[in-house]
Design a protein around this motif. Structure first.
Motif, PDB file in Angstrom:
ATOM      1  N   VAL A  95       0.841  -1.203   0.000  1.00  0.00           N
ATOM      2  CA  VAL A  95       0.000   0.000   0.000  1.00  0.00           C
ATOM      3  C   VAL A  95       0.875   1.252   0.000  1.00  0.00           C
ATOM      4  O   VAL A  95       0.602   2.225  -0.712  1.00  0.00           O
ATOM      5  CB  VAL A  95      -0.951  -0.022   1.210  1.00  0.00           C
ATOM      6  CG1 VAL A  95      -1.732   1.300   1.306  1.00  0.00           C
ATOM      7  CG2 VAL A  95      -1.917  -1.196   1.098  1.00  0.00           C
ATOM      8  N   ALA A  96       1.963   1.227   0.801  1.00  0.00           N
ATOM      9  CA  ALA A  96       2.851   2.393   0.888  1.00  0.00           C
ATOM     10  C   ALA A  96       3.589   2.652  -0.418  1.00  0.00           C
ATOM     11  O   ALA A  96       4.045   3.778  -0.655  1.00  0.00           O
ATOM     12  CB  ALA A  96       3.859   2.192   2.024  1.00  0.00           C
ATOM     13  N   ILE A 156      -2.135   6.400   3.798  1.00  0.00           N
ATOM     14  CA  ILE A 156      -1.920   4.975   4.073  1.00  0.00           C
ATOM     15  C   ILE A 156      -2.978   4.448   5.034  1.00  0.00           C
ATOM     16  O   ILE A 156      -3.641   3.443   4.771  1.00  0.00           O
ATOM     17  CB  ILE A 156      -0.501   4.738   4.627  1.00  0.00           C
ATOM     18  CG1 ILE A 156       0.546   5.005   3.539  1.00  0.00           C
ATOM     19  CG2 ILE A 156      -0.356   3.310   5.158  1.00  0.00           C
ATOM     20  CD1 ILE A 156       1.975   5.056   4.053  1.00  0.00           C
ATOM     21  N   LEU A 157      -3.142   5.140   6.169  1.00  0.00           N
ATOM     22  CA  LEU A 157      -4.155   4.704   7.131  1.00  0.00           C
ATOM     23  C   LEU A 157      -5.561   4.930   6.579  1.00  0.00           C
ATOM     24  O   LEU A 157      -6.480   4.132   6.828  1.00  0.00           O
ATOM     25  CB  LEU A 157      -3.985   5.456   8.448  1.00  0.00           C
ATOM     26  CG  LEU A 157      -2.723   5.132   9.248  1.00  0.00           C
ATOM     27  CD1 LEU A 157      -2.617   6.026  10.472  1.00  0.00           C
ATOM     28  CD2 LEU A 157      -2.717   3.660   9.664  1.00  0.00           C
ATOM     29  N   GLY A 158      -5.727   6.003   5.798  1.00  0.00           N
ATOM     30  CA  GLY A 158      -7.042   6.307   5.247  1.00  0.00           C
ATOM     31  C   GLY A 158      -7.570   5.223   4.325  1.00  0.00           C
ATOM     32  O   GLY A 158      -8.747   4.845   4.404  1.00  0.00           O
ATOM     33  N   ILE A 170      -5.385  -3.986  -0.670  1.00  0.00           N
ATOM     34  CA  ILE A 170      -6.220  -3.911   0.532  1.00  0.00           C
ATOM     35  C   ILE A 170      -7.454  -4.792   0.377  1.00  0.00           C
ATOM     36  O   ILE A 170      -7.845  -5.515   1.307  1.00  0.00           O
ATOM     37  CB  ILE A 170      -6.610  -2.445   0.815  1.00  0.00           C
ATOM     38  CG1 ILE A 170      -5.392  -1.671   1.333  1.00  0.00           C
ATOM     39  CG2 ILE A 170      -7.755  -2.366   1.820  1.00  0.00           C
ATOM     40  CD1 ILE A 170      -5.628  -0.204   1.529  1.00  0.00           C
ATOM     41  N   ALA A 171      -8.069  -4.736  -0.802  1.00  0.00           N
ATOM     42  CA  ALA A 171      -9.236  -5.584  -1.058  1.00  0.00           C
ATOM     43  C   ALA A 171      -8.861  -7.055  -0.935  1.00  0.00           C
ATOM     44  O   ALA A 171      -9.612  -7.863  -0.378  1.00  0.00           O
ATOM     45  CB  ALA A 171      -9.795  -5.293  -2.457  1.00  0.00           C
ATOM     46  N   PHE A 172      -7.675  -7.398  -1.437  1.00  0.00           N
ATOM     47  CA  PHE A 172      -7.214  -8.792  -1.342  1.00  0.00           C
ATOM     48  C   PHE A 172      -6.978  -9.157   0.126  1.00  0.00           C
ATOM     49  O   PHE A 172      -7.315 -10.261   0.562  1.00  0.00           O
ATOM     50  CB  PHE A 172      -5.929  -8.970  -2.145  1.00  0.00           C
ATOM     51  CG  PHE A 172      -5.517 -10.401  -2.319  1.00  0.00           C
ATOM     52  CD1 PHE A 172      -6.120 -11.198  -3.273  1.00  0.00           C
ATOM     53  CD2 PHE A 172      -4.533 -10.967  -1.523  1.00  0.00           C
ATOM     54  CE1 PHE A 172      -5.744 -12.532  -3.445  1.00  0.00           C
ATOM     55  CE2 PHE A 172      -4.155 -12.284  -1.677  1.00  0.00           C
ATOM     56  CZ  PHE A 172      -4.767 -13.068  -2.645  1.00  0.00           C
ATOM     57  N   ALA A 173      -6.417  -8.216   0.906  1.00  0.00           N
ATOM     58  CA  ALA A 173      -6.124  -8.486   2.321  1.00  0.00           C
ATOM     59  C   ALA A 173      -7.401  -8.662   3.137  1.00  0.00           C
ATOM     60  O   ALA A 173      -7.439  -9.480   4.063  1.00  0.00           O
ATOM     61  CB  ALA A 173      -5.285  -7.345   2.903  1.00  0.00           C
ATOM     62  N   TYR A 174      -8.450  -7.896   2.813  1.00  0.00           N
ATOM     63  CA  TYR A 174      -9.700  -7.980   3.564  1.00  0.00           C
ATOM     64  C   TYR A 174     -10.622  -9.089   3.041  1.00  0.00           C
ATOM     65  O   TYR A 174     -11.614  -9.410   3.691  1.00  0.00           O
ATOM     66  CB  TYR A 174     -10.456  -6.648   3.502  1.00  0.00           C
ATOM     67  CG  TYR A 174     -10.019  -5.629   4.521  1.00  0.00           C
ATOM     68  CD1 TYR A 174     -10.134  -5.886   5.883  1.00  0.00           C
ATOM     69  CD2 TYR A 174      -9.508  -4.396   4.129  1.00  0.00           C
ATOM     70  CE1 TYR A 174      -9.744  -4.945   6.821  1.00  0.00           C
ATOM     71  CE2 TYR A 174      -9.116  -3.442   5.068  1.00  0.00           C
ATOM     72  CZ  TYR A 174      -9.234  -3.726   6.409  1.00  0.00           C
ATOM     73  OH  TYR A 174      -8.860  -2.799   7.345  1.00  0.00           O
ATOM     74  N   ILE A 189      -4.913   6.004  -5.257  1.00  0.00           N
ATOM     75  CA  ILE A 189      -5.778   5.447  -4.210  1.00  0.00           C
ATOM     76  C   ILE A 189      -6.460   4.178  -4.708  1.00  0.00           C
ATOM     77  O   ILE A 189      -6.544   3.171  -3.992  1.00  0.00           O
ATOM     78  CB  ILE A 189      -6.814   6.501  -3.762  1.00  0.00           C
ATOM     79  CG1 ILE A 189      -6.107   7.646  -3.026  1.00  0.00           C
ATOM     80  CG2 ILE A 189      -7.881   5.872  -2.881  1.00  0.00           C
ATOM     81  CD1 ILE A 189      -7.003   8.814  -2.694  1.00  0.00           C
ATOM     82  N   GLY A 190      -6.946   4.209  -5.958  1.00  0.00           N
ATOM     83  CA  GLY A 190      -7.567   3.018  -6.538  1.00  0.00           C
ATOM     84  C   GLY A 190      -6.596   1.859  -6.622  1.00  0.00           C
ATOM     85  O   GLY A 190      -6.941   0.705  -6.342  1.00  0.00           O
TER      86      GLY A 190
END
Length: 441
Positions: free
Chosen positions: A36-37, A46-48, A204-208, A197-198
């Protein structure tokens, strides 16, 4: 007389929470903060994006909680797609699960386990041999029944929580650093920023992702309407909290630039906190995390193939249960063999590259099915958990899925095209299978 063709209902709320969390938390959280970073570069962004991903995941949990109370049967997402749209849509989903998303993910994680296992134990076996052995062992355990598989999965999940908690606590206590204030955005608001951001939302989608697999075992819950819906909400919320804590620890110890510069953030945090011994300990944590993901996958995914076979859309033998354990043994063996083949073929990496495309197409379609099932008044109103914020949260989730699929296609058009071709290839197979069944029925 006992019906051996019905699964034994033996799983409760704690099992549901552990299965939900186990389907989400794999090895990714130990590496994805840096992914992500690489795409967004300030602590706020990053947190957002992790908070945004968590919010979208909670919207999904709300939707799946309602779906699981409307249709509390074995197969979960397969069942929702079949009832809302058409059996062919559900078949395409199961086809993709076996050939792309679930099996490819299991193969890749098994090889990750193998590489860490060899590094820690210094055994001379190849990665593929170790991967095959661990998949065979977990398949064997799950053939003993849902209770045995769930107990192993729960144990691994509790160990994973311990490893993540240690990373966070030790990182904050001994890692030094601080969360320094800086510019909120690294660049002016523009299309380029939105594109970044996209792009960050894909890992992130894969992680969640993965909480939906808990619905596959709804037919083995003692009270699926109550326990599965609660398990989805509590499990996803707990994972969001864990993920944000990991990212806070990584940002505090490494800073946004250091997080961007590494590919092994968890190891770097523990190395700073405790030296090389800390890096070894987190490697053990990653081993446990990969085993937990594999155990959960071996417990849940075969229930989809079992449901397909019971619908006459797969080999009839896959729809049979063991008289002793009441587990779909052949479906479990099929899942294990498929994962072993891909792990040994060396092609798992490419499959993973386009698994997000396939997954989120069906996420969006499944979420949209809530509109259809509500209109048809499927399920008893007295026993239904109703998704809060519907239709707004549901529409937001569907649009988010479309955005993630679009981002994945832009990032990797060739792999996305392959994924879509694999999906479309399922349709002629479905119609052939349907016609074969009619002729021989």
């Amino acid at each position: 007389m006992l019906d051996v063709q019905k699964p034994r209902r033996q799983l409760g709320l704690f099992d549901a929470i552990m299965i939900v969390m186990g389907g989400i938390v794999g090895a990714g959280i130990f590496a994805n903060p840096s992914e992500v970073a690489h795409r967004v570069h300030t602590p706020f962004l990053i947190l957002g994006v992790w908070v945004l991903g968590g919010f979208i995941a909670m919207c999904g949990a709300f939707i799946w909680a309602e779906l699981s109370t409307r249709l509390p049967g074995t197969g979960g997402q397969y069942l929702y797609l079949r009832e809302a749209y058409h059996p062919s849509v559900a078949f395409v989903y199961g086809w993709g699960l076996l050939l792309v998303t679930q099996t490819g993910g299991m193969a890749a994680v098994a090889v990750i386990f193998s590489s860490y296992f060899r590094a820690l134990t210094e055994v001379t076996w190849s990665d593929t041999v170790i991967a095959a052995l661990v998949l065979l062992i977990l398949a064997g355990i799950n053939c003993l029944g849902a209770r045995a598989g769930s107990n192993v999965q729960s144990a691994f999940m509790l160990l994973k929580i311990g490893a993540i908690a240690a990373l966070v606590v030790l990182g904050f206590a001994l890692g030094g650093g601080s969360l320094k204030s800086g510019p909120l955005l690294a660049q002016p608001v523009s299309f380029g920023l939105l594109k970044s951001i996209g792009s960050a939302m894909v890992p992130i989608a894969f992680a969640y992702g993965g909480w939906q697999t808990s619905t596959f075992v709804a037919g083995e819950m003692r009270d699926a309407r109550r326990d599965l819906s609660r398990g989805l909400l509590l499990g996803v919320a707990a994972v969001v909290g864990l993920y944000l804590a990991v990212n806070l620890a990584c940002l505090r110890v490494l800073g946004p630039a250091g997080l961007d510069a590494t590919t092994i953030p968890a190891s770097d945090v523990m190395r700073i906190a405790l030296g090389e011994r800390g890096a070894q300990w987190i490697a053990v944590g990653i081993l446990i995390s990969t085993l937990g993901f594999l155990s959960q996958s071996m417990l849940t995914a075969p229930r989809v193939y079992y449901a397909m076979a019971r619908d006459g859309l797969f080999f009839k033998s896959v729809g049979k249960l063991s008289p002793r354990s009441r587990a779909p043994v052949l479906a479990i063996v099929l899942q294990g063999i498929a994962a072993i083949i891909i792990a040994c073929s060396g092609t798992y990496g490419e499959i993973l590259n386009f698994s997000v495309t396939v997954d989120f197409i069906f996420f969006g379609m499944t979420a949209a099915s809530l509109f259809i099932l509500r209109r048809r008044q499927v399920g008893s109103d007295s026993a239904i958990y109703r998704a809060p914020g519907h239709p707004f949260t549901t529409v937001l989730f569907v649009l988010s899925c479309a955005g993630i699929v679009g981002s994945a296609i832009v990032a990797s058009p060739a792999n996305s095209a392959i994924a879509l071709c694999i999906m479309l290839a399922a349709l002629p197979v479905y119609y052939y299978w349907s016609r074969f069944r009619r002729v021989h029925s």
